[in-house]
Design a protein around this motif. Structure first.
Motif, PDB file in Angstrom:
ATOM      1  N   ARG A   1      12.941  25.616   0.347  1.00  0.00           N
ATOM      2  CA  ARG A   1      12.859  26.582   1.707  1.00  0.00           C
ATOM      3  C   ARG A   1      11.665  27.517   1.620  1.00  0.00           C
ATOM      4  O   ARG A   1      10.743  27.679   2.590  1.00  0.00           O
ATOM      5  CB  ARG A   1      14.197  27.374   1.719  1.00  0.00           C
TER       6      ARG A   1
ATOM      7  N   ASN B   1      16.414  28.003  14.675  1.00  0.00           N
ATOM      8  CA  ASN B   1      15.238  27.317  14.785  1.00  0.00           C
ATOM      9  C   ASN B   1      15.387  27.023  16.344  1.00  0.00           C
ATOM     10  O   ASN B   1      16.385  26.504  16.853  1.00  0.00           O
ATOM     11  CB  ASN B   1      15.157  26.351  13.929  1.00  0.00           C
TER      12      ASN B   1
ATOM     13  N   ILE C   1       9.432  29.341   4.814  1.00  0.00           N
ATOM     14  CA  ILE C   1      10.556  29.882   5.523  1.00  0.00           C
ATOM     15  C   ILE C   1      11.053  31.267   4.749  1.00  0.00           C
ATOM     16  O   ILE C   1      11.107  31.977   5.558  1.00  0.00           O
ATOM     17  CB  ILE C   1      11.553  28.714   5.541  1.00  0.00           C
TER      18      ILE C   1
ATOM     19  N   PRO D   1      21.258  27.753   8.756  1.00  0.00           N
ATOM     20  CA  PRO D   1      22.578  27.399   7.982  1.00  0.00           C
ATOM     21  C   PRO D   1      22.901  28.696   7.435  1.00  0.00           C
ATOM     22  O   PRO D   1      21.851  29.618   6.948  1.00  0.00           O
ATOM     23  CB  PRO D   1      21.995  26.565   6.852  1.00  0.00           C
ATOM     24  N   GLY D   2      24.038  29.089   7.544  1.00  0.00           N
ATOM     25  CA  GLY D   2      24.793  30.322   6.948  1.00  0.00           C
ATOM     26  C   GLY D   2      24.584  31.574   7.914  1.00  0.00           C
ATOM     27  O   GLY D   2      25.069  32.817   7.582  1.00  0.00           O
TER      28      GLY D   2
ATOM     29  N   TYR E   1      13.831  34.931  11.092  1.00  0.00           N
ATOM     30  CA  TYR E   1      15.231  35.218  11.184  1.00  0.00           C
ATOM     31  C   TYR E   1      15.585  36.339  12.315  1.00  0.00           C
ATOM     32  O   TYR E   1      16.654  36.744  12.291  1.00  0.00           O
ATOM     33  CB  TYR E   1      15.543  35.859   9.867  1.00  0.00           C
TER      34      TYR E   1
ATOM     35  N   LYS F   1      26.605  13.456  19.670  1.00  0.00           N
ATOM     36  CA  LYS F   1      26.896  13.300  18.351  1.00  0.00           C
ATOM     37  C   LYS F   1      28.426  13.130  18.025  1.00  0.00           C
ATOM     38  O   LYS F   1      29.251  13.568  18.749  1.00  0.00           O
ATOM     39  CB  LYS F   1      26.477  14.563  17.687  1.00  0.00           C
ATOM     40  N   PRO F   2      28.879  12.396  16.875  1.00  0.00           N
ATOM     41  CA  PRO F   2      30.135  12.324  16.923  1.00  0.00           C
ATOM     42  C   PRO F   2      30.765  13.698  16.336  1.00  0.00           C
ATOM     43  O   PRO F   2      30.134  14.391  16.065  1.00  0.00           O
ATOM     44  CB  PRO F   2      30.242  11.447  15.281  1.00  0.00           C
TER      45      PRO F   2
ATOM     46  N   SER G   1       6.288  34.789  11.318  1.00  0.00           N
ATOM     47  CA  SER G   1       6.287  35.390   9.829  1.00  0.00           C
ATOM     48  C   SER G   1       7.612  36.034   9.557  1.00  0.00           C
ATOM     49  O   SER G   1       8.199  36.142   8.472  1.00  0.00           O
ATOM     50  CB  SER G   1       5.624  36.690   9.967  1.00  0.00           C
TER      51      SER G   1
ATOM     52  N   GLY H   1      20.251  13.925  14.184  1.00  0.00           N
ATOM     53  CA  GLY H   1      20.724  15.328  14.077  1.00  0.00           C
ATOM     54  C   GLY H   1      21.861  15.573  13.567  1.00  0.00           C
ATOM     55  O   GLY H   1      22.384  16.643  12.754  1.00  0.00           O
ATOM     56  N   PHE H   2      22.641  14.601  13.642  1.00  0.00           N
ATOM     57  CA  PHE H   2      24.073  14.491  13.065  1.00  0.00           C
ATOM     58  C   PHE H   2      24.158  15.073  11.662  1.00  0.00           C
ATOM     59  O   PHE H   2      25.141  15.902  11.123  1.00  0.00           O
ATOM     60  CB  PHE H   2      24.943  13.331  13.314  1.00  0.00           C
TER      61      PHE H   2
ATOM     62  N   GLY I   1      11.996  21.840   9.423  1.00  0.00           N
ATOM     63  CA  GLY I   1      12.506  23.004  10.508  1.00  0.00           C
ATOM     64  C   GLY I   1      13.253  23.969   9.748  1.00  0.00           C
ATOM     65  O   GLY I   1      14.112  24.624  10.509  1.00  0.00           O
ATOM     66  N   GLY I   2      13.540  23.969   8.484  1.00  0.00           N
ATOM     67  CA  GLY I   2      14.447  24.914   7.931  1.00  0.00           C
ATOM     68  C   GLY I   2      15.995  24.198   7.668  1.00  0.00           C
ATOM     69  O   GLY I   2      16.876  24.815   7.243  1.00  0.00           O
ATOM     70  N   ARG I   3      16.047  23.074   7.981  1.00  0.00           N
ATOM     71  CA  ARG I   3      17.204  22.205   7.860  1.00  0.00           C
ATOM     72  C   ARG I   3      17.088  20.882   7.122  1.00  0.00           C
ATOM     73  O   ARG I   3      16.448  20.232   7.396  1.00  0.00           O
ATOM     74  CB  ARG I   3      18.111  21.965   9.212  1.00  0.00           C
TER      75      ARG I   3
ATOM     76  N   LYS J   1      10.795  34.734   2.831  1.00  0.00           N
ATOM     77  CA  LYS J   1      10.007  35.969   2.643  1.00  0.00           C
ATOM     78  C   LYS J   1      10.528  36.805   1.438  1.00  0.00           C
ATOM     79  O   LYS J   1      11.426  36.540   0.869  1.00  0.00           O
ATOM     80  CB  LYS J   1       9.983  36.741   3.928  1.00  0.00           C
TER      81      LYS J   1
ATOM     82  N   PRO K   1      27.701  23.041   7.877  1.00  0.00           N
ATOM     83  CA  PRO K   1      27.966  24.508   7.563  1.00  0.00           C
ATOM     84  C   PRO K   1      27.411  24.796   6.237  1.00  0.00           C
ATOM     85  O   PRO K   1      26.815  24.122   5.547  1.00  0.00           O
ATOM     86  CB  PRO K   1      29.302  24.817   7.689  1.00  0.00           C
TER      87      PRO K   1
ATOM     88  N   ASP L   1      23.585  18.891  10.873  1.00  0.00           N
ATOM     89  CA  ASP L   1      24.425  19.789  11.502  1.00  0.00           C
ATOM     90  C   ASP L   1      25.652  20.130  10.469  1.00  0.00           C
ATOM     91  O   ASP L   1      26.646  19.654  10.527  1.00  0.00           O
ATOM     92  CB  ASP L   1      25.079  19.214  12.828  1.00  0.00           C
TER      93      ASP L   1
END
Lengths: 325, 455
Positions: free
Chosen positions: B233, A168, B238, A243-244, A193, A310-311, A190, B97-98, B153-155, B240, B103, B101
């Protein structure tokens, strides 16, 4: 057989995430065309002559290659040539030596290579090509530039790899890079990704250090963000990966080149408009840096606006969390 | 009329399971559970509670959270540096934002374990490659409630709370609302949660309303199904593909039925003597009222009814409603007076709930345990009356450090310009800082519905 083994070992085959991303991207493009075939015309339409993209002159000289010049001949993972990244090409070896290969420390060399690619090679959207051609031209997409950085490091005997992700973007980037062309914006909306981004990573002092070589300082200034240094990640400042989708690989995989080539074939007009926009950004960024009192003054100001760092999390395994029971 | 003391006593009795035993109270608990009205504590007393509770929380995270300990070391701040109320601004703030973020897969679980303060319980995740929802479920089974934001925003923003922190957060929300709508609250009444069922979901704005199910006798839920991160999502536009289309189609059907059900519930209650309240996303109620208007109906619920909203004011993609215009529609269509139509401002990263006062609709800050800060463009603290980025120090977050800067733009005032409550207030219209992502839990819900109903 050797060839097949090479394909597998050097990670030329797209992984599952990439296949998913490619398929989604391709499907969305086809859908877009089927829905509005008139868009193809718009994509191909070029701007009037005065607004056309003119490639800027190369910002450096390529030194003469000498057969005695030292370079890394190892076949070890992350040191050997891979797709589009022939780190043994004469141009690569000559430039690596000019930047101090085998004369300075690994960190010093990686930093020099980072600054060289980031600040002397502007972004230009165009199909992928061998790295020596990129050096001869002096411009490229982020993947061209990452490849240039990786090739220089490998030639100097420093392991280097790709880090790719779908992302993003921050609004400033969307406004100037994507929203500049309505069709590109539609693609963006659209698909989400299909835009793979990336960074390089060099193995220095026992750890992988990130190198975000894509944006020149001027482009970062145009978007109001700090000037990334060697070791600073674009993730969280410039890019927000989905993510991912973060993948670390030895090579650019098959398919990526074809996708960009296809985009060039069907949307040369759009591609050119993005390149013009990049040039405009560089121009406006140059003024911003000048007005701020130079590169360092601009960077300091931009960093104060980004706020505190950030930490850092060093991910320690947790014994209390048990998987697969 | 019931005295306020008796009113709150009744409320505390009703939600006693959310209050830890007195002998285990920490300074943070003291700042939350002891004051009868969190918005009417004399400034001097509140500051004393605030300092004690925040010193305690800062020390706790400094000692028991590795990443925050290292972060403080980097900023050269340690617990001994916090001696008086003005020192609180030295506490290092974590950028918003932390907590976004993170995984995925196994690493997501490990990441949660690493941001968690204190000792983790044993968490068994029965999958080798778990997705977000499987990790959240496993943590929940072990007593760690992982809630998340809409993730426009997808997160998403993911926050792990131990049961004690989670109960404190829920209690804080309920107490703040109950104080503000005094003397409206009573257990024997009806209520509608305009959010997904808190007992089936982990979206924070909905999940924090679980206490409402214990504080009010007859509760209905607008979205009584499990919604996972993937569904969110997809409904945010987001995802499709055919599966995504099917989910959007299904959610359209469900949303239509939901609106119909809420209208029926209001019709059923229009002549009853029982009090009724509705809590949740404003845009759901907006669609309900639109439907009522389309049917040519109006209701006259009067002081028997109350509405509490939260989560953002975007109704359609391009339409943003103010809380004041929303109150006017509520008065016009449902007959509920503006004094009982309040908005609450909070976020998944925090446990401080800023609820509007009935008199002036300014957002009051529960300042005994929650210190609001406003920062300028260079992240320096600014004085009361200035607009800037909202940040806070939250004493009741014990399972993660709640010292956070947000992406919201606010104006903080020293006192409410309208009512006599002594503490600081936020101007009612909260915006996003330019460049930050738009988000809000109601945003996620809005997306799910506007795509289906509004178009």
């Amino acid at each position: 057989m050797t060839f097949l083994r090479e394909i597998k070992e050097r990670e030329y085959l797209p992984n599952r995430t990439q296949i998913k991303l490619y398929s989604a991207g391709t499907f969305a493009v086809i859908k877009l065309f089927l829905k509005s075939p008139g868009d193809i015309k718009k994509l191909q339409q070029k701007e009037p002559l005065e607004k056309r993209y003119i490639r800027p002159p190369r910002e450096y000289e390529i030194p003469k290659f000498n057969n005695d010049t030292k370079y890394c001949k190892s076949d070890e993972k992350y040191l050997r040539p891979t797709l589009w990244c022939n780190c043994r090409a004469p141009e690569v070896i000559a430039l690596a030596n000019q930047l101090g290969a085998y004369r300075v420390s690994d960190r010093e060399f990686a930093e020099a290579a980072f600054h060289f690619v980031k600040e002397k090679m502007p972004l230009e959207i165009l199909p992928l090509n061998p790295v020596e051609e990129t050096f001869r031209r002096g411009t490229g997409t982020c993947f061209h530039l990452i490849t240039a950085f990786i090739a220089l490091c490998r030639a100097a005997g420093i392991k280097a790899r790709y880090k790719m992700f779908a992302m993003n973007m921050i609004q400033a980037w969307v406004d100037s890079t994507v929203a500049v062309d309505p069709v590109v914006k539609k693609w963006y909306d659209s698909m989400g990704y299909f835009m793979l981004e990336g960074e390089g990573e060099a193995y220095v002092d026992g750890k992988w250090v990130v190198a975000h070589v894509g944006p020149k300082a001027e482009r970062q200034a145009a978007n109001g963000i700090p000037i990334t240094k060697f070791g600073e990640d674009s993730i969280g400042v410039w890019f927000f990966p989905i993510p991912g989708t973060i993948m670390k690989m030895e090579s650019i995989p098959y398919g990526l080149g074809a996708l960009v080539k296809l985009a060039k074939l069907i949307a040369p007009g759009s591609m050119e408009r993005v390149n013009v926009s990049i040039q405009n950004q560089i121009e406006s960024g140059r003024k911003i840096i000048q007005e701020a009192g130079g590169l360092e003054a601009y960077d300091e100001m931009a960093r104060s606006k980004v706020g505190p760092k950030k930490p850092k999390i060093e991910m320690e395994g947790k014994g209390e969390i048990v998987f697969g029971e | 009329m019931l005295s306020y003391d008796q009113y709150l006593k009744n409320f505390d009795k009703c939600v006693s399971s959310y209050i830890p035993p007195y002998n285990s109270w920490t300074p943070a608990d003291e700042a939350l559970y002891k004051p009868k009205d969190l918005y009417r504590i004399p400034i001097k007393d509140a500051e004393e509670l605030q300092l004690k509770s925040l010193k305690f929380a800062f020390n706790y995270h400094y000692e028991k959270n590795k990443f925050y300990h290292d972060f403080c070391k980097e900023h050269k701040v340690e617990p001994n540096d916090i001696k008086n109320i003005s020192d609180l601004s030295k506490i290092p703030l974590i950028p918003d934002g932390f907590y976004k973020d993170y995984p995925h897969g196994k690493d997501f679980a490990t990441w949660l374990g690493n941001i968690y303060t204190g000792e983790l319980p044993k968490i068994v995740i029965p999958h080798t490659m778990p997705n977000y929802d499987q990790v959240i479920d496993a943590f929940s089974k072990a007593g760690v409630i992982v809630t998340y934001s809409s993730g426009t925003g997808g997160r998403h923003t993911f926050i792990p709370r131990d049961i004690r922190t989670f109960h404190s957060s829920e209690y804080a929300l309920a107490k703040c609302v109950v104080s503000m709508i005094y003397p409206f609250w009573e257990y024997d009444s009806g209520g509608y949660i305009l959010m997904p069922n808190p007992r089936k979901n982990f979206i924070y704005a909905g999940k924090a309303l679980e206490i409402y199910m214990d504080a009010v006798k007859n509760i209905q839920v607008a979205i009584d199904r499990h919604i996972n991160t993937e569904t969110i999502r997809i409904t945010m536009g987001i995802g499709k593909g055919i599966r995504s289309k099917f989910i959007r189609f299904a959610s359209k059907r469900v949303s239509k039925k939901m609106i119909k059900d809420i209208v029926s519930w209001l019709e059923h209650n229009k002549n009853s003597t029982e009090k009724i309240s509705m809590i949740g996303a404003p845009f759901i109620l907006y669609f309900v009222m639109k439907k009522i208007q389309d049917l040519g109906l109006t209701f006259d619920i009067g002081e028997r009814g109350a509405v509490v909203t939260g989560g953002g004011w975007k109704i359609h993609e391009q339409i943003r409603m103010t809380s004041s215009s929303f109150r006017k529609i509520v008065k016009e269509v449902l007959g509920i007076p503006e004094k009982f139509c309040l908005d609450a401002y909070g976020m998944v990263e925090g446990n401080g709930w800023m609820v509007q006062c009935p008199e002036g609709h300014y957002l009051h800050v529960p300042y005994s345990y929650f210190k609001p800060l406003v920062l300028d463009d260079e992240f320096n603290q600014v004085a009361y009356g200035e607009t800037g980025r909202f940040a806070f120090l939250d004493a009741i977050a014990m399972s993660y450090p709640g010292f956070i800067t947000t992406g919201d733009k606010v104006k903080l005032l020293e006192h409410c310009p309208v009512c006599d409550r002594p503490g600081p207030v936020l101007d009612p219209e909260v915006e996003r800082v330019k460049g930050a992502e738009t988000r809000g839990c109601a945003e996620e819900m809005r997306s799910m519905m506007t795509r289906d109903i509004g178009r």
